[in-house]
Design an enzyme around this catalytic site. Structure first.
Site, PDB file in Angstrom:
ATOM      1  N   HIS A  36      -0.615  -7.744   2.653  1.00 17.32           N
ATOM      2  CA  HIS A  36      -1.457  -7.863   2.087  1.00 17.32           C
ATOM      3  C   HIS A  36      -0.699  -8.552   0.508  1.00 17.32           C
ATOM      4  CE1 HIS A  36      -4.768  -8.187   5.334  1.00 17.32           C
ATOM      5  NE2 HIS A  36      -4.254  -7.370   4.771  1.00 17.32           N
TER       6      HIS A  36
HETATM    7  O1  RIB Z   1      -7.615  -5.548   2.357  1.00 20.17           O
HETATM    8  C1  RIB Z   1      -6.602  -5.323   1.452  1.00 20.17           C
HETATM    9  C2  RIB Z   1      -5.704  -4.219   0.582  1.00 20.17           C
HETATM   10  O2  RIB Z   1      -6.765  -3.259   0.378  1.00 20.17           O
HETATM   11  C3  RIB Z   1      -5.094  -4.219   0.450  1.00 20.17           C
HETATM   12  O3  RIB Z   1      -4.313  -4.151  -1.108  1.00 20.17           O
HETATM   13  C4  RIB Z   1      -4.400  -2.489   0.642  1.00 20.17           C
HETATM   14  O4  RIB Z   1      -3.263  -1.774   0.135  1.00 20.17           O
HETATM   15  C5  RIB Z   1      -5.651  -1.582   0.629  1.00 20.17           C
HETATM   16  O5  RIB Z   1      -5.802  -2.046  -0.641  1.00 20.17           O
END
Ligand code: RIB
Ligand code: CA
Length: 307
Positions: free
Chosen positions: A234
């Site tokens: 992500h």
């Molecule tokens: O949904 C994914 C996000 O939530 C990413 O930033 C992960 O590190 C958590 O913070």
């Protein structure tokens, strides 16, 4: 072209750690002016320690770390189980940090750096947006001084990952997300629409691990631990955007977040069609497309360059 000067606001977190390493490997594209930490994947003391541990790993301890908000705006939470492991970095045994966070709070650091560098500092929240929201609330004058907020959060056109409705960062602090979304700052949104396409594969990990040195091997070890729960990269998408914007495509939309419904808390609602926007101009460029193969090729190249 000068590198993009950013404040990386994060909740390390394995994918946050990979975002940090990617930024450090691309000085031609990104200059990390400061790292600010927030509660998210794990509690604040741990996200702060983890940011410092990654700076140690990468040999970048000159970058200041500022600890931020230990709870979401509306109510404290307890973070127990995380797909990032007990220590938030995959429990791979990274040593304790050698450095310490600055005395200045993250919210004050964001306000100061933006005021000192008008038009120059892009905010990159890749955890719950509590610090960014509190900075905008405490110092509304900074909004016009921020050229862009490029964030990881939300899910505009698909289900969430934390709940059927909500992505994790928006679910932890939906009020903070709403403050950010309505602050009038230019927004680029890396939600699950695009980041869920950045799927880590065992073959890619094995190939990079075999080719890399100690930093790369530590990064892959973290990813192996994290991959079982949420095998998506992500947060690194935000940084890759500065290195090669052509990796991504998106649409303009009006985006808001649900803050009251117990069922849909944190759900991001994106209106693209004129009829749905009901006269409201788009407030965000929502990234929806990704060239996955080129992203992972870039990440491989940049990770190997750190060793
Ligand atoms: O949904 C994914 C996000 O939530 C990413 O930033 C992960 O590190 C958590 O913070
Ligand atoms: Ca994160």
């Amino acid at each position: 072209m000068a590198p993009r000067r950013i404040i990386l606001d994060c909740d390390p977190g394995v994918d946050d750690a990979l975002a940090m390493l990617l930024a450090f490997a691309a000085p031609e594209a990104v200059k990390v002016e400061a790292i600010t930490t927030v509660i998210g994947n794990v509690m604040l003391p741990q996200t702060t320690a983890n940011a410092l541990r990654i700076l140690d790993l990468a040999g970048r301890t000159e970058i200041p770390v500022h600890a931020g908000c230990p709870r979401p705006i509306m109510a404290p939470i307890e973070r127990k189980k995380s797909v990032h492991g007990g220590d938030g970095l995959g429990d791979i045994g990274l040593p304790a940090p050698t450095g310490r966070a600055e005395a200045e709070h993250a919210v004050d650091a964001i306000i100061r750096l933006v005021r000192e560098n008008p038009g120059e500092i892009t905010l990159c929240p890749i955890g719950p947006m509590t610090n960014v929201a509190m900075a905008l609330i405490k110092a509304p004058d900074i909004a016009p001084l921020i050229p862009e907020i490029v964030f990881m959060g939300g899910a505009a056109f698909r289900p969430g990952n934390s709940t059927p409705a909500a992505e994790f960062n928006f679910m932890i602090d939906p009020h903070a997300a709403q403050v950010m979304l309505t602050a009038g700052v230019t927004l680029t949104m890396f939600g699950l629409d695009v980041t869920a396409q950045a799927l880590i594969t065992p073959d890619w990990m094995a190939d990079v691990e075999a080719a890399g040195g100690p930093i790369t091997r530590a990064a892959i070890a973290m990813l192996r631990a994290y991959g079982h729960g949420d095998p998506c990269l992500h947060d690194p998408c935000v940084i890759a955007h500065f290195i090669d914007p052509s990796l991504f495509q998106g649409v303009d939309a009006w985006v808001e977040v649900e803050t009251t419904s117990p069922l849909a808390r944190g759900q991001s609602i994106a209106a693209v069609a004129e009829r749905h926007r009901a006269g409201r101009a788009p407030n965000a460029h929502v990234i929806t497309g990704l060239d996955t193969a080129r992203l992972f090729a870039l990440l491989r190249e940049k990770l190997l360059s750190l060793d």
